[in-house]
Design a protein around this motif. Structure first.
Motif, PDB file in Angstrom:
ATOM      1  N   ASP A 228       0.849  -1.193   0.000  1.00  0.00           N
ATOM      2  CA  ASP A 228       0.000   0.000   0.000  1.00  0.00           C
ATOM      3  C   ASP A 228       0.885   1.244   0.000  1.00  0.00           C
ATOM      4  OD1 ASP A 228       0.820   0.383   2.760  1.00  0.00           O
ATOM      5  OD2 ASP A 228      -0.677  -1.117   3.306  1.00  0.00           O
ATOM      6  N   VAL A 229       0.250   2.393  -0.196  1.00  0.00           N
ATOM      7  CA  VAL A 229       1.003   3.643  -0.310  1.00  0.00           C
ATOM      8  C   VAL A 229       1.675   4.009   1.009  1.00  0.00           C
ATOM      9  CG1 VAL A 229      -0.342   4.571  -2.216  1.00  0.00           C
ATOM     10  CG2 VAL A 229      -1.108   4.995   0.114  1.00  0.00           C
ATOM     11  N   GLY A 230       1.050   3.664   2.119  1.00  0.00           N
ATOM     12  CA  GLY A 230       1.652   3.970   3.412  1.00  0.00           C
ATOM     13  C   GLY A 230       2.973   3.250   3.602  1.00  0.00           C
ATOM     14  N   SER A 231       3.038   1.983   3.202  1.00  0.00           N
ATOM     15  CA  SER A 231       4.281   1.210   3.315  1.00  0.00           C
ATOM     16  C   SER A 231       5.387   1.840   2.472  1.00  0.00           C
ATOM     17  CB  SER A 231       4.037  -0.238   2.859  1.00  0.00           C
ATOM     18  OG  SER A 231       3.057  -0.867   3.641  1.00  0.00           O
ATOM     19  N   ALA A 232       5.039   2.260   1.253  1.00  0.00           N
ATOM     20  CA  ALA A 232       6.034   2.892   0.381  1.00  0.00           C
ATOM     21  C   ALA A 232       6.504   4.220   0.953  1.00  0.00           C
ATOM     22  CB  ALA A 232       5.442   3.091  -1.016  1.00  0.00           C
ATOM     23  N   ALA A 248      18.073   9.382  -7.328  1.00  0.00           N
ATOM     24  CA  ALA A 248      16.660   9.522  -7.700  1.00  0.00           C
ATOM     25  C   ALA A 248      15.857   8.612  -6.786  1.00  0.00           C
ATOM     26  CB  ALA A 248      16.422   9.140  -9.162  1.00  0.00           C
ATOM     27  N   LEU A 249      14.713   9.109  -6.341  1.00  0.00           N
ATOM     28  CA  LEU A 249      13.815   8.320  -5.494  1.00  0.00           C
ATOM     29  C   LEU A 249      12.400   8.751  -5.826  1.00  0.00           C
ATOM     30  CD1 LEU A 249      13.106   6.343  -3.306  1.00  0.00           C
ATOM     31  CD2 LEU A 249      13.828   7.995  -1.579  1.00  0.00           C
ATOM     32  N   GLU A 250      11.762   8.008  -6.721  1.00  0.00           N
ATOM     33  CA  GLU A 250      10.468   8.367  -7.271  1.00  0.00           C
ATOM     34  C   GLU A 250       9.363   7.491  -6.685  1.00  0.00           C
ATOM     35  OE1 GLU A 250      10.131  10.921 -10.184  1.00  0.00           O
ATOM     36  OE2 GLU A 250      11.715  11.351  -8.733  1.00  0.00           O
ATOM     37  N   PHE A 251       8.258   8.104  -6.330  1.00  0.00           N
ATOM     38  CA  PHE A 251       7.093   7.426  -5.750  1.00  0.00           C
ATOM     39  C   PHE A 251       5.961   7.389  -6.776  1.00  0.00           C
ATOM     40  CE2 PHE A 251       2.891   7.983  -3.865  1.00  0.00           C
ATOM     41  CZ  PHE A 251       2.829   6.985  -2.913  1.00  0.00           C
ATOM     42  N   ILE A 252       5.275   6.257  -6.886  1.00  0.00           N
ATOM     43  CA  ILE A 252       4.114   6.124  -7.778  1.00  0.00           C
ATOM     44  C   ILE A 252       3.023   5.400  -7.009  1.00  0.00           C
ATOM     45  CG2 ILE A 252       3.276   5.270 -10.002  1.00  0.00           C
ATOM     46  CD1 ILE A 252       6.159   5.204 -10.969  1.00  0.00           C
ATOM     47  N   ASP A 253       1.847   6.020  -6.915  1.00  0.00           N
ATOM     48  CA  ASP A 253       0.780   5.405  -6.121  1.00  0.00           C
ATOM     49  C   ASP A 253       0.021   4.348  -6.929  1.00  0.00           C
ATOM     50  OD1 ASP A 253      -1.102   6.718  -7.710  1.00  0.00           O
ATOM     51  OD2 ASP A 253      -1.909   7.955  -6.093  1.00  0.00           O
ATOM     52  N   ASP A 254      -0.950   3.681  -6.275  1.00  0.00           N
ATOM     53  CA  ASP A 254      -1.661   2.578  -6.894  1.00  0.00           C
ATOM     54  C   ASP A 254      -2.525   3.012  -8.072  1.00  0.00           C
ATOM     55  OD1 ASP A 254      -3.150   4.001  -5.010  1.00  0.00           O
ATOM     56  OD2 ASP A 254      -4.512   2.337  -4.609  1.00  0.00           O
ATOM     57  N   ALA A 271       0.434  -2.869  -8.135  1.00  0.00           N
ATOM     58  CA  ALA A 271       0.776  -2.977  -6.719  1.00  0.00           C
ATOM     59  C   ALA A 271       0.116  -1.828  -5.980  1.00  0.00           C
ATOM     60  CB  ALA A 271       2.299  -2.942  -6.527  1.00  0.00           C
ATOM     61  N   GLY A 272       0.233  -1.869  -4.640  1.00  0.00           N
ATOM     62  CA  GLY A 272      -0.314  -0.781  -3.832  1.00  0.00           C
ATOM     63  C   GLY A 272       0.457   0.508  -4.009  1.00  0.00           C
ATOM     64  N   GLY A 301       5.373  -4.448   4.390  1.00  0.00           N
ATOM     65  CA  GLY A 301       4.621  -4.053   3.199  1.00  0.00           C
ATOM     66  C   GLY A 301       5.361  -4.243   1.898  1.00  0.00           C
ATOM     67  N   LEU A 302       6.676  -4.529   1.935  1.00  0.00           N
ATOM     68  CA  LEU A 302       7.419  -4.753   0.689  1.00  0.00           C
ATOM     69  C   LEU A 302       6.939  -6.034   0.008  1.00  0.00           C
ATOM     70  CD1 LEU A 302       9.860  -3.945  -1.179  1.00  0.00           C
ATOM     71  CD2 LEU A 302      11.191  -5.605   0.160  1.00  0.00           C
ATOM     72  N   GLU A 303       6.649  -5.948  -1.290  1.00  0.00           N
ATOM     73  CA  GLU A 303       6.236  -7.129  -2.050  1.00  0.00           C
ATOM     74  C   GLU A 303       7.361  -7.665  -2.910  1.00  0.00           C
ATOM     75  OE1 GLU A 303       2.695  -5.968  -4.171  1.00  0.00           O
ATOM     76  OE2 GLU A 303       1.413  -6.341  -2.420  1.00  0.00           O
ATOM     77  N   GLU A 304       8.102  -6.761  -3.598  1.00  0.00           N
ATOM     78  CA  GLU A 304       9.200  -7.208  -4.462  1.00  0.00           C
ATOM     79  C   GLU A 304      10.237  -6.097  -4.569  1.00  0.00           C
ATOM     80  OE1 GLU A 304       9.763  -9.155  -8.907  1.00  0.00           O
ATOM     81  OE2 GLU A 304       8.594  -7.311  -8.723  1.00  0.00           O
ATOM     82  N   LEU A 305      11.508  -6.500  -4.549  1.00  0.00           N
ATOM     83  CA  LEU A 305      12.602  -5.559  -4.767  1.00  0.00           C
ATOM     84  C   LEU A 305      13.484  -6.114  -5.868  1.00  0.00           C
ATOM     85  CD1 LEU A 305      14.182  -3.007  -3.909  1.00  0.00           C
ATOM     86  CD2 LEU A 305      15.427  -4.438  -2.280  1.00  0.00           C
ATOM     87  N   ARG A 306      13.593  -5.368  -6.962  1.00  0.00           N
ATOM     88  CA  ARG A 306      14.409  -5.801  -8.101  1.00  0.00           C
ATOM     89  C   ARG A 306      15.525  -4.807  -8.352  1.00  0.00           C
ATOM     90  NH1 ARG A 306      10.675  -6.950 -13.190  1.00  0.00           N
ATOM     91  NH2 ARG A 306      12.743  -7.359 -14.055  1.00  0.00           N
ATOM     92  N   VAL A 307      16.714  -5.344  -8.655  1.00  0.00           N
ATOM     93  CA  VAL A 307      17.865  -4.509  -9.019  1.00  0.00           C
ATOM     94  C   VAL A 307      18.193  -4.803 -10.474  1.00  0.00           C
ATOM     95  CG1 VAL A 307      20.258  -3.903  -8.523  1.00  0.00           C
ATOM     96  CG2 VAL A 307      18.738  -4.614  -6.653  1.00  0.00           C
ATOM     97  N   ALA A 308      18.197  -3.776 -11.305  1.00  0.00           N
ATOM     98  CA  ALA A 308      18.482  -3.964 -12.734  1.00  0.00           C
ATOM     99  C   ALA A 308      19.922  -4.424 -12.926  1.00  0.00           C
ATOM    100  CB  ALA A 308      18.235  -2.671 -13.494  1.00  0.00           C
ATOM    101  N   GLN A 309      20.105  -5.401 -13.818  1.00  0.00           N
ATOM    102  CA  GLN A 309      21.447  -5.936 -14.082  1.00  0.00           C
ATOM    103  C   GLN A 309      21.999  -5.493 -15.428  1.00  0.00           C
ATOM    104  OE1 GLN A 309      23.008  -7.607 -11.658  1.00  0.00           O
ATOM    105  NE2 GLN A 309      21.152  -7.354 -10.394  1.00  0.00           N
ATOM    106  N   SER A 310      21.202  -4.735 -16.196  1.00  0.00           N
ATOM    107  CA  SER A 310      21.655  -4.288 -17.518  1.00  0.00           C
ATOM    108  C   SER A 310      20.932  -3.004 -17.888  1.00  0.00           C
ATOM    109  CB  SER A 310      21.364  -5.360 -18.575  1.00  0.00           C
ATOM    110  OG  SER A 310      19.950  -5.515 -18.729  1.00  0.00           O
ATOM    111  N   ALA A 311      21.437  -2.336 -18.933  1.00  0.00           N
ATOM    112  CA  ALA A 311      20.796  -1.105 -19.410  1.00  0.00           C
ATOM    113  C   ALA A 311      19.386  -1.401 -19.910  1.00  0.00           C
ATOM    114  CB  ALA A 311      21.640  -0.477 -20.523  1.00  0.00           C
TER     115      ALA A 311
END
Length: 455
Positions: A228-232, A248-254, A271-272, A301-311
């Motif tokens: 949910d947005v509160g967790s983010a 950069a730290l960008e927030f996007i709501d549901d 996602a939330g 509240g975290l559902e998934e955390l992904r780290v990009a490995q390529s451009a």
């Protein structure tokens, strides 16, 4: 209509192709990205500082408004000539006068495009941190006028923190310089920071000395989705409370994610809420920095955390953010786009409060933006006349909520015309009186961009 004597003076100052009183040209410079418009009496295209001095002197003599203009990407009506007068388009003052890597500065004219400057700096290993979404087509002068920033502000600061000095022309027609060519200075009042964000109401900027930053060697992108947005929002506060500052730290709501998913397809997660995070630095230290930010991003509240490995994966992770603007346009051509700011610790309360106001006024609101410094874009999307009326009442409540959370009305769009009426909500009467006195000192006859910023 301009007085004939002023028109004669303008023809003396500007060559034939640098002055236009034709209706088509006047219409082209009558509006900006706010959808507001008003016809100027003339448009001029200066190419040097001396012309701007002569213009201001001539218009002051005749008490005719002068409105500075970059490329018209402003969303608050800041460049709309509401009282007619002369629009000064700086698009032909577009030279990069000096790039000085040894002293980490560049000297530019106001019409230089942000994107063109970044391209010119890249071979030297530097960049200018302000990076608004409109960077490919917005001008440095416009960035300075509204203190326009972008995602990198969270780590590197806004134009105020990245400008060393200015050359400008006040409303009395006198040219002046302020600031320094050095990174330190304690010589009198800081007029440079005063002019930045003043929306052309105090002076016409004709040259800027910009502070440059070395380009980092590497960047890593992370995407975190939450229940949910509160967790983010709470994750944002955790990330900003630890030593590694993301670039950069960008927030996007549901609601925004749902719209972006409908427009951009399965590359956009449902996602939330979601955070887009970038961390930059040198390869030897970047992994530990990414680990520190990722640790802070984890939590309830975290559902998934992904780290990009390529451009390619980085581009895929940013797909949701990039799909937002076109997705909103499909819903509401009358989008109201505000850019409020609150202290980062108050983000959860802001996000929760906006949800409640959306339900109270029955207006669709999409929230996203630069969460790392508490700067959220609150987008009201009315679809008909009744919703537009409710949206205006909702907007007043949004601003009241922001002020109650120790926030401010604008982080980077400025005040212009559309937020003037709310200024007394944000500032005490004594503060506004001091601002009016400053305006009078720079512009005694009130010719510079009348009808903007001050209520």
């Amino acid at each position: 209509m301009l007085p004939p004597s002023l028109l004669d003076a303008l023809r003396t100052i500007f060559a034939a192709d640098a002055l236009s009183v034709g209706e088509a040209e006047r219409i082209a410079y009558s509006y900006d990205n706010s959808r507001l418009h008003a016809l100027p009496d003339a448009v001029v295209f200066p190419t040097e500082h001396a012309q701007v001095e002569s213009l201001a002197q001539a218009c002051r003599t005749h008490k005719v408004p002068v409105i500075a203009r970059g490329r018209g990407s402003n969303t608050t009506g800041a460049t709309v000539p509401v009282d007619g007068g002369v629009v000064v388009s700086f698009e032909r003052m577009n030279r990069i006068l000096r790039i000085d890597p040894d002293n980490r500065l560049a000297v530019v004219e106001p019409g230089v495009l942000n994107g063109d400057l970044q391209q010119a700096l890249a071979p030297h290993g530097f960049f200018w941190p302000p990076d608004p979404t409109s960077a490919p087509w917005c001008s440095i002068g416009g960035n300075l006028a509204c203190n326009s920033a972008g995602p990198r502000t969270v780590k590197y600061g806004s134009p105020r923190e990245n400008t060393l000095g200015l050359r400008a022309v006040a409303g009395n027609g006198e040219g002046f310089r302020c600031g320094t060519y050095t990174s330190k200075g304690a010589t009198g009042y800081d007029l440079t920071r005063l002019l930045i964000g003043s929306e052309g109401t105090l002076a016409l900027i004709t040259e800027a000395t910009l502070k440059l930053t070395p380009k980092p060697s590497a960047v890593r992108t992370l995407r975190a989705t939450y229940r949910d947005v509160g967790s983010a929002a709470r994750a944002v506060a955790r990330i900003m409370a630890q030593p590694v500052t993301p670039c950069a730290l960008e927030f996007i709501d549901d609601v925004a994610l749902k719209l972006a998913h409908e427009h951009g397809g399965d590359s956009v997660p449902l996602a939330g809420a979601m955070l887009m995070i970038e961390v930059d630095g040198e390869p030897t230290t970047l992994e530990s920095a990414v680990d520190a930010v990722a640790t802070a991003a984890r939590g309830d509240g975290l559902e998934e955390l992904r780290v990009a490995q390529s451009a390619e994966e980085t581009r895929a992770l940013w797909a949701a953010r990039k799909a937002l603007s076109p997705a909103q346009r499909t819903i509401s051509p009358n989008k109201i786009n505000e850019d409020v700011v609150v202290p980062v610790s108050h983000l959860p309360a802001l996000v929760d409060g906006i949800k409640q106001l959306s339900a109270k006024h029955d207006v669709l609101i999409v929230t996203f933006g630069h969460a790392g410094n508490g700067n959220l874009h609150v987008n009201l999307l009315p679809r008909d006349a009744a919703e537009r009326e409710r949206a205006h009442a909702c907007l007043a409540d949004v601003f009241a909520l922001v002020i109650s959370l120790e926030g401010t009305l604008s982080g980077e769009h400025g005040i212009g015309m559309v937020k003037r009426e709310f200024m007394p909500l944000a500032l005490e009467a004594s503060t506004l009186a001091l601002m009016r006195n400053i305006k009078t000192a720079f512009d005694p006859d009130g010719i510079l961009n009348p009808g903007k910023l001050l209520p």
